[in-house]
Design a protein around this motif. Structure first.
Motif, PDB file in Angstrom:
ATOM      1  N   ASN A 280      95.366  14.097  56.907  1.00 34.30           N
ATOM      2  CA  ASN A 280      95.656  13.408  55.650  1.00 34.30           C
ATOM      3  C   ASN A 280      97.171  13.348  55.494  1.00 34.30           C
ATOM      4  N   PRO A 281      97.808  12.217  55.759  1.00 36.57           N
ATOM      5  CA  PRO A 281      99.269  12.171  55.727  1.00 36.57           C
ATOM      6  C   PRO A 281      99.852  12.405  54.337  1.00 36.57           C
ATOM      7  N   ARG A 282      99.017  12.313  53.282  1.00 39.94           N
ATOM      8  CA  ARG A 282      99.513  12.591  51.941  1.00 39.94           C
ATOM      9  C   ARG A 282      99.438  14.074  51.586  1.00 39.94           C
ATOM     10  N   ALA A 283      98.897  14.868  52.491  1.00 38.06           N
ATOM     11  CA  ALA A 283      98.735  16.289  52.178  1.00 38.06           C
ATOM     12  C   ALA A 283     100.077  16.968  51.982  1.00 38.06           C
ATOM     13  N   ALA A 284     101.089  16.553  52.744  1.00 32.76           N
ATOM     14  CA  ALA A 284     102.405  17.173  52.658  1.00 32.76           C
ATOM     15  C   ALA A 284     103.228  16.506  51.569  1.00 32.76           C
ATOM     16  N   ASP A 285     103.803  17.334  50.707  1.00 35.04           N
ATOM     17  CA  ASP A 285     104.759  16.845  49.724  1.00 35.04           C
ATOM     18  C   ASP A 285     106.150  16.988  50.338  1.00 35.04           C
ATOM     19  N   ARG A 286     106.916  15.903  50.299  1.00 38.30           N
ATOM     20  CA  ARG A 286     108.218  15.934  50.988  1.00 38.30           C
ATOM     21  C   ARG A 286     109.300  15.363  50.092  1.00 38.30           C
ATOM     22  N   ARG A 287     110.426  16.059  50.072  1.00 37.87           N
ATOM     23  CA  ARG A 287     111.619  15.572  49.383  1.00 37.87           C
ATOM     24  C   ARG A 287     112.771  15.607  50.374  1.00 37.87           C
ATOM     25  N   VAL A 288     113.467  14.496  50.528  1.00 32.68           N
ATOM     26  CA  VAL A 288     114.576  14.395  51.483  1.00 32.68           C
ATOM     27  C   VAL A 288     115.893  14.665  50.768  1.00 32.68           C
ATOM     28  N   VAL A 289     116.707  15.545  51.352  1.00 29.02           N
ATOM     29  CA  VAL A 289     118.017  15.887  50.790  1.00 29.02           C
ATOM     30  C   VAL A 289     119.058  15.826  51.908  1.00 29.02           C
ATOM     31  N   ASP A 290     120.332  15.859  51.496  1.00 32.25           N
ATOM     32  CA  ASP A 290     121.385  15.840  52.522  1.00 32.25           C
ATOM     33  C   ASP A 290     121.458  17.186  53.220  1.00 32.25           C
ATOM     34  N   GLY A 291     121.842  17.124  54.498  1.00 29.98           N
ATOM     35  CA  GLY A 291     121.958  18.321  55.319  1.00 29.98           C
ATOM     36  C   GLY A 291     123.407  18.583  55.686  1.00 29.98           C
ATOM     37  N   LEU A 292     123.714  18.486  56.976  1.00 35.94           N
ATOM     38  CA  LEU A 292     125.068  18.763  57.447  1.00 35.94           C
ATOM     39  C   LEU A 292     126.022  17.630  57.100  1.00 35.94           C
ATOM     40  N   TRP A 293     127.191  18.013  56.637  1.00 38.03           N
ATOM     41  CA  TRP A 293     128.322  17.099  56.506  1.00 38.03           C
ATOM     42  C   TRP A 293     129.281  17.421  57.643  1.00 38.03           C
ATOM     43  N   VAL A 294     129.643  16.405  58.419  1.00 34.09           N
ATOM     44  CA  VAL A 294     130.425  16.600  59.638  1.00 34.09           C
ATOM     45  C   VAL A 294     131.804  15.986  59.482  1.00 34.09           C
ATOM     46  N   ARG A 295     132.801  16.672  60.050  1.00 33.12           N
ATOM     47  CA  ARG A 295     134.169  16.180  60.074  1.00 33.12           C
ATOM     48  C   ARG A 295     134.643  16.110  61.528  1.00 33.12           C
ATOM     49  N   LEU A 296     135.067  14.924  61.975  1.00 34.31           N
ATOM     50  CA  LEU A 296     135.664  14.795  63.299  1.00 34.31           C
ATOM     51  C   LEU A 296     137.130  15.180  63.171  1.00 34.31           C
ATOM     52  N   ILE A 297     137.484  16.324  63.731  1.00 30.44           N
ATOM     53  CA  ILE A 297     138.846  16.831  63.567  1.00 30.44           C
ATOM     54  C   ILE A 297     139.770  16.222  64.604  1.00 30.44           C
ATOM     55  N   ASN A 298     139.405  16.345  65.856  1.00 38.44           N
ATOM     56  CA  ASN A 298     140.111  15.668  66.941  1.00 38.44           C
ATOM     57  C   ASN A 298     139.158  14.603  67.468  1.00 38.44           C
ATOM     58  N   LEU A 299     139.343  13.401  66.988  1.00 42.96           N
ATOM     59  CA  LEU A 299     138.368  12.325  67.179  1.00 42.96           C
ATOM     60  C   LEU A 299     138.040  12.076  68.638  1.00 42.96           C
ATOM     61  N   ASP A 300     139.061  12.016  69.485  1.00 40.52           N
ATOM     62  CA  ASP A 300     138.799  11.708  70.888  1.00 40.52           C
ATOM     63  C   ASP A 300     137.977  12.800  71.555  1.00 40.52           C
ATOM     64  N   ARG A 301     138.307  14.064  71.281  1.00 44.02           N
ATOM     65  CA  ARG A 301     137.536  15.165  71.869  1.00 44.02           C
ATOM     66  C   ARG A 301     136.101  15.165  71.358  1.00 44.02           C
ATOM     67  N   ALA A 302     135.936  14.884  70.092  1.00 42.83           N
ATOM     68  CA  ALA A 302     134.590  14.865  69.514  1.00 42.83           C
ATOM     69  C   ALA A 302     133.733  13.782  70.153  1.00 42.83           C
ATOM     70  N   LEU A 303     134.274  12.576  70.290  1.00 40.39           N
ATOM     71  CA  LEU A 303     133.482  11.484  70.849  1.00 40.39           C
ATOM     72  C   LEU A 303     133.194  11.680  72.331  1.00 40.39           C
ATOM     73  N   MET A 304     134.075  12.367  73.031  1.00 39.25           N
ATOM     74  CA  MET A 304     133.829  12.627  74.453  1.00 39.25           C
ATOM     75  C   MET A 304     132.895  13.808  74.670  1.00 39.25           C
ATOM     76  N   ALA A 305     132.677  14.625  73.641  1.00 39.13           N
ATOM     77  CA  ALA A 305     131.801  15.793  73.789  1.00 39.13           C
ATOM     78  C   ALA A 305     130.335  15.407  73.822  1.00 39.13           C
ATOM     79  N   ARG A 306     129.971  14.303  73.180  1.00 41.21           N
ATOM     80  CA  ARG A 306     128.570  13.910  73.113  1.00 41.21           C
ATOM     81  C   ARG A 306     128.259  12.858  74.175  1.00 41.21           C
ATOM     82  N   ARG A 307     126.947  12.585  74.363  1.00 39.47           N
ATOM     83  CA  ARG A 307     126.487  11.552  75.270  1.00 39.47           C
ATOM     84  C   ARG A 307     125.947  10.384  74.434  1.00 39.47           C
ATOM     85  N   TYR A 308     125.709   9.272  75.090  1.00 41.53           N
ATOM     86  CA  TYR A 308     125.347   8.058  74.370  1.00 41.53           C
ATOM     87  C   TYR A 308     124.047   7.480  74.925  1.00 41.53           C
ATOM     88  N   SER A 309     123.293   6.803  74.048  1.00 45.97           N
ATOM     89  CA  SER A 309     121.974   6.309  74.412  1.00 45.97           C
ATOM     90  C   SER A 309     122.005   4.987  75.146  1.00 45.97           C
TER      91      SER A 309
END
Length: 405
Positions: A280-309
């Motif tokens: 029963n997909p209505r069985a679960a009560d769900r409320r969506v809230v904000d989670g992590l707030w992220v700051r790119l400090i050294n932008l180039d290093r941050a973008l090179m640290a992750r992979r892309y789809s």
């Protein structure tokens, strides 16, 4: 009121730090956290603002790693306990703290910072973007699964804390390295935040531990008796499973505990699998809230640290008013598989214009660049660049961090 000054704290000022933290959040129960956190919190990583000799504002951090899309591991400043003492607000104290902290992290080469925001309107002006969301879930006891759900038949057993910590240390790392948004656990601070954090106002019992050969769940019961009988709640602190079958087994166990009316999890993922397992997909009560707030400090290093789809070759024209070293045009170029990227400054015309907060919002895959463009926050200058970049930054699973800090 005297002249304000900002500096790193000394080790012997840790007590003053917790005094300001408790006062800033108007929460005397945080006093109970002082002893719990004293062995893992490092005052020398924190910054303070002083009015004369009085500490009136503080901002701390843990040095950890976070799993970013790839999956890959990236150094993280987990920013915590940011607050200003009552009676000293509207004097630029928070701005001074953010300035000192971000400058220090930039000088140290840290790619990324993240925090949980007490108020959602605060941190955007310092370059933090809303990068993940959380679900507050409540699922009734006994909720049935679809017949197609494959539940691991091996038993789930309750164990004591000592045995549970061994299991967590053995099971958590391998799973965390595959889950975008999960944190490393090398310094032991997770034990204070997950196992020992006081619940003075929640009325919860001590943590209990349900262990499966391929995972575990940590939860706190909350006793509740009614005229009709027991209606206890189980509050999940953490659920880790190496396989979908183990995940189903742990949820089945929690949903079948006697005397319980509901299972609650306040830090579930936006796309938590249990939502698709229920008959029963209505069985679960769900409320969506904000989670992590992220700051790119050294932008180039941050973008090179992750992979892309998907492969991409785009020029991003980035504004960053608070950290001007990130401002300007950057060329993001990945290989054909998106598994490696280079990020370099360029004088070429920008394909997309966006603020660093928007880039941070898309960094973990929690928001898409295309979605942000529909909100007027990303502007496309080169036809096709938005779709290319948005697909590259997208992820298969919603980012999620199940522990607070």
């Amino acid at each position: 009121m005297g002249e304000l000054s900002t500096r790193r704290l000394r080790t012997d000022e840790q007590g003053d730090f917790f005094d300001v933290f408790a006062a800033a959040f108007l929460d005397d129960s945080l006093e109970a956290a002082r002893e719990v956190c004293s062995s893992t919190f490092r005052a020398e990583l924190a910054h303070g603002v002083f009015d004369g000799d009085e500490l009136i504002g503080c901002a701390g951090r843990f040095d950890q790693e976070i799993t970013v899309p790839g999956p890959a591991q990236c150094p993280l400043a987990a920013v915590t306990a940011v607050g200003v003492k009552p009676g000293h607000r509207r004097r630029g104290v928070l701005t001074a703290l953010m300035r000192a902290q971000l400058d220090a992290l930039h000088d140290g080469g840290v790619p990324v910072a993240a925090l949980y925001a007490s108020e959602a309107g605060i941190y955007g002006r310092f370059g933090y973007g809303l990068a993940s969301f959380e679900s507050h879930l409540a699922v009734p006891r006994g909720a049935a699964f679809l017949s197609t759900v494959d539940v691991d038949g091996r038993p789930v057993r309750e164990v004591g804390r000592e045995r549970a910590v061994e299991v967590v240390r053995a099971r958590y790392p391998a799973v965390a390295e595959t889950r975008t948004g999960w944190l490393s656990r090398s310094d032991g601070s997770w034990e204070a935040r997950v196992l020992d954090w006081p619940n003075a106002h929640g009325g919860h019992s001590a943590p209990r531990f349900a262990v499966h050969p391929d995972g575990y769940a940590i939860y706190r019961p909350k006793r509740k008796w009614t005229a009709r009988g027991p209606a206890h709640e189980l509050h999940v602190a953490e659920l880790v499973a190496a396989t979908p079958q183990a995940y189903a087994a742990l949820w089945r166990y929690l949903l079948d505990v006697d005397l319980v009316s509901e299972v609650h999890w306040r830090k579930a993922a936006l796309d938590e699998p249990v939502l698709g397992m229920l008959a029963n997909p209505r069985a679960a009560d769900r409320r969506v809230v904000d989670g992590l707030w992220v700051r790119l400090i050294n932008l180039d290093r941050a973008l090179m640290a992750r992979r892309y789809s998907a492969p991409a070759d785009v020029v991003l024209d980035v504004t960053d008013r608070f950290c001007p070293w990130n401002q300007g045009r950057w060329r993001l170029r990945t290989d054909a598989a998106g598994s490696a990227a280079t990020v370099t400054r360029t004088e070429e015309t920008g394909h997309l214009s966006l603020d660093v907060t928007d880039l941070a919002a898309a960094y973990l895959g929690g928001s898409t660049l295309a979605g942000l463009a529909r909100s007027g926050r990303v502007v496309e200058h080169e036809p096709g660049a938005l779709v290319t970049a948005s697909r590259a930054f997208a992820t298969d699973c919603a980012p999620h961090c199940q522990e607070g800090f």
